[in-house]
Scaffold this active site. Structure first.
Site, PDB file in Angstrom:
ATOM      1  N   ASN A   1       0.874  -1.173   0.000  1.00  0.00           N
ATOM      2  CA  ASN A   1       0.000   0.000   0.000  1.00  0.00           C
ATOM      3  C   ASN A   1       0.915   1.228   0.000  1.00  0.00           C
ATOM      4  OD1 ASN A   1      -1.795   2.046   0.504  1.00  0.00           O
ATOM      5  ND2 ASN A   1      -2.397   1.348   2.547  1.00  0.00           N
ATOM      6  N   TRP A   2       0.968   1.887  -1.126  1.00  0.00           N
ATOM      7  CA  TRP A   2       1.889   3.033  -1.251  1.00  0.00           C
ATOM      8  C   TRP A   2       1.357   4.297  -0.593  1.00  0.00           C
ATOM      9  CZ3 TRP A   2       3.554   2.477  -7.159  1.00  0.00           C
ATOM     10  CH2 TRP A   2       4.286   1.282  -7.291  1.00  0.00           C
ATOM     11  N   LYS A   3       0.122   4.275  -0.159  1.00  0.00           N
ATOM     12  CA  LYS A   3      -0.502   5.443   0.495  1.00  0.00           C
ATOM     13  C   LYS A   3      -0.304   6.702  -0.378  1.00  0.00           C
ATOM     14  CE  LYS A   3      -0.104   3.092   4.882  1.00  0.00           C
ATOM     15  NZ  LYS A   3       0.053   3.138   6.333  1.00  0.00           N
TER      16      LYS A   3
ATOM     17  N   HIS B   1      -9.445   1.306   5.340  1.00  0.00           N
ATOM     18  CA  HIS B   1      -8.145   1.476   5.990  1.00  0.00           C
ATOM     19  C   HIS B   1      -8.302   2.399   7.204  1.00  0.00           C
ATOM     20  CE1 HIS B   1      -3.972   2.495   6.719  1.00  0.00           C
ATOM     21  NE2 HIS B   1      -3.664   1.395   6.041  1.00  0.00           N
TER      22      HIS B   1
ATOM     23  N   GLU C   1      -6.590   4.734   8.242  1.00  0.00           N
ATOM     24  CA  GLU C   1      -6.352   6.154   7.936  1.00  0.00           C
ATOM     25  C   GLU C   1      -7.605   6.787   7.324  1.00  0.00           C
ATOM     26  OE1 GLU C   1      -2.736   5.452   5.745  1.00  0.00           O
ATOM     27  OE2 GLU C   1      -1.784   4.858   7.614  1.00  0.00           O
TER      28      GLU C   1
ATOM     29  N   GLU D   1      -5.207  -5.035  10.703  1.00  0.00           N
ATOM     30  CA  GLU D   1      -4.183  -4.012  10.909  1.00  0.00           C
ATOM     31  C   GLU D   1      -4.427  -3.319  12.249  1.00  0.00           C
ATOM     32  OE1 GLU D   1      -2.331  -2.687   6.899  1.00  0.00           O
ATOM     33  OE2 GLU D   1      -3.989  -1.355   7.350  1.00  0.00           O
TER      34      GLU D   1
ATOM     35  N   GLY E   1       2.769   2.016  11.035  1.00  0.00           N
ATOM     36  CA  GLY E   1       3.735   3.108  10.906  1.00  0.00           C
ATOM     37  C   GLY E   1       4.478   3.439  12.193  1.00  0.00           C
TER      38      GLY E   1
ATOM     39  N   SER F   1       3.680  -2.353  10.360  1.00  0.00           N
ATOM     40  CA  SER F   1       5.139  -2.444  10.533  1.00  0.00           C
ATOM     41  C   SER F   1       5.724  -3.788  10.084  1.00  0.00           C
ATOM     42  CB  SER F   1       5.521  -2.137  11.984  1.00  0.00           C
ATOM     43  OG  SER F   1       5.146  -0.805  12.310  1.00  0.00           O
TER      44      SER F   1
ATOM     45  N   GLY G   1       3.010  -1.108   4.351  1.00  0.00           N
ATOM     46  CA  GLY G   1       3.029   0.325   4.062  1.00  0.00           C
ATOM     47  C   GLY G   1       4.444   0.792   3.785  1.00  0.00           C
ATOM     48  N   GLY G   2       5.098   1.330   4.802  1.00  0.00           N
ATOM     49  CA  GLY G   2       6.426   1.936   4.659  1.00  0.00           C
ATOM     50  C   GLY G   2       7.432   1.080   3.903  1.00  0.00           C
TER      51      GLY G   2
HETATM   52  P1  13P Z   1       3.184   0.282   7.790  1.00  0.00           P
HETATM   53  O1  13P Z   1       3.682  -0.993   7.139  1.00  0.00           O
HETATM   54  O2  13P Z   1       3.926   1.485   7.368  1.00  0.00           O
HETATM   55  O3  13P Z   1       3.088   0.108   9.282  1.00  0.00           O
HETATM   56  O4  13P Z   1       1.686   0.501   7.264  1.00  0.00           O
HETATM   57  C1  13P Z   1       0.787  -0.543   7.332  1.00  0.00           C
HETATM   58  C2  13P Z   1      -0.430  -0.183   6.576  1.00  0.00           C
HETATM   59  O5  13P Z   1      -1.176   0.689   6.975  1.00  0.00           O
HETATM   60  C3  13P Z   1      -0.698  -0.887   5.324  1.00  0.00           C
HETATM   61  O6  13P Z   1      -1.954  -0.610   4.832  1.00  0.00           O
END
Ligand code: 13P
Length: 255
Positions: free
Chosen positions: A9-11, A95, A97, A169, A175, A215, A236-237
């Site tokens: 997920n590149w956000k 998600h 977020e 999640e 994050g 993470s 994510g990251g």
């Molecule tokens: P991180 O891997 O940066 O913790 O993010 C997880 C995430 O929200 C994937 O959708």
């Protein structure tokens, strides 16, 4: 047998040039890995450029969200048909977020999920508890997850639920560098599978993929993937770093 799914997920990251470069690296890293699926969710602006890099490859393209309406006056939204038109086969929905920063309600998320599944997209339905709930104990975590599952999946038929992927999640792990331990994640995943069996049936629950997010990185992926009910990861990251993501998709489970 469930096919493991590793999703990036590149956000809100990646210019077109960055998206192309990353997608190309992922295609290379995924070559020959036929026992797992790899998926990329770029921002909407980079879907088309990423689709070109993924053409003819097995890596799946996804949107980071999707609207419940087909078309019309819905400023800022993208419909299931528009996602399919650009070559996406999946959408991330609910998600944390979207829920926390943009105020998406359970009802909105349910509508998005139903529309995505109805349109034939794979719906990656995200749920997870806050730190406050986690600290109250397992019973509260389970009550929260049950509520999210029931509200999110309201009106989703068994046939549509076959295109569903659940992403567990925990919000406190996103994050933050704090991953749920493999035991915590396994316990939550086993509980979610039990809920699916109760809401639908045992065979659907056995076939449904439940992926972990929060993470995920090269040093914890192997142990997470060694758990019986963890069927993949939503990253994510670490998905923005080609070397790290390559190592994640090349995970080796211990069993
Ligand atoms: P991180 O891997 O940066 O913790 O993010 C997880 C995430 O929200 C994937 O959708």
């Amino acid at each position: 047998m469930r096919t493991p799914l590793i999703a990036g997920n590149w956000k809100m990251n990646c210019t077109l040039a960055e998206a192309r470069e990353l997608a190309l690296a992922v295609v290379e890293a995924a070559k020959g890995l036929n026992d797992r699926e790899v998926l990329l969710a770029p921002p909407f602006t980079a879907l088309s450029a990423t689709a070109k890099e993924l053409a003819g490859e097995s890596v799946i393209l996804a949107g980071q969200n999707v609207a419940w309406e087909e078309k019309g006056a819905f400023t800022g939204e993208i419909s299931p048909a528009m996602l399919k038109d650009v070559g996406a086969m999946a959408a991330i929905i609910g998600h944390s977020e979207r829920r926390q920063i943009f105020g998406e309600s359970e009802a909105m998320i349910n509508a998005r999920l139903r529309a995505a599944l109805q349109a034939g997209l794979m719906g990656i339905f995200c749920i997870g508890e806050s730190l406050e709930i986690r600290e109250k104990g397992q019973a509260d975590v389970e009550a929260w997850l049950k509520k999210q599952m029931e509200e999110g999946l309201r009106g989703v038929s068994a046939a549509a639920a076959r295109r569903l992927v659940i992403a567990y999640e925990p919000i406190w792990a996103i994050g933050t560098g704090k991953t749920a331990s493999q035991e915590q994640a396994q316990q939550a995943h086993a509980y979610l599978r039990l809920l699916l069996a109760n809401m639908y049936d045992k065979s659907l629950a056995e076939e449904a993929r439940i992926v972990y997010g929060g993470s995920v990185n090269p040093s914890n992926i192997d142990e997470l993937m060694s758990q019986p009910d963890i069927d993949g990861a939503l990253v994510g990251g670490a998905a923005l770093d080609k070397e790290q993501f390559a190592r994640i998709i090349q995970f080796q489970a211990a069993n």
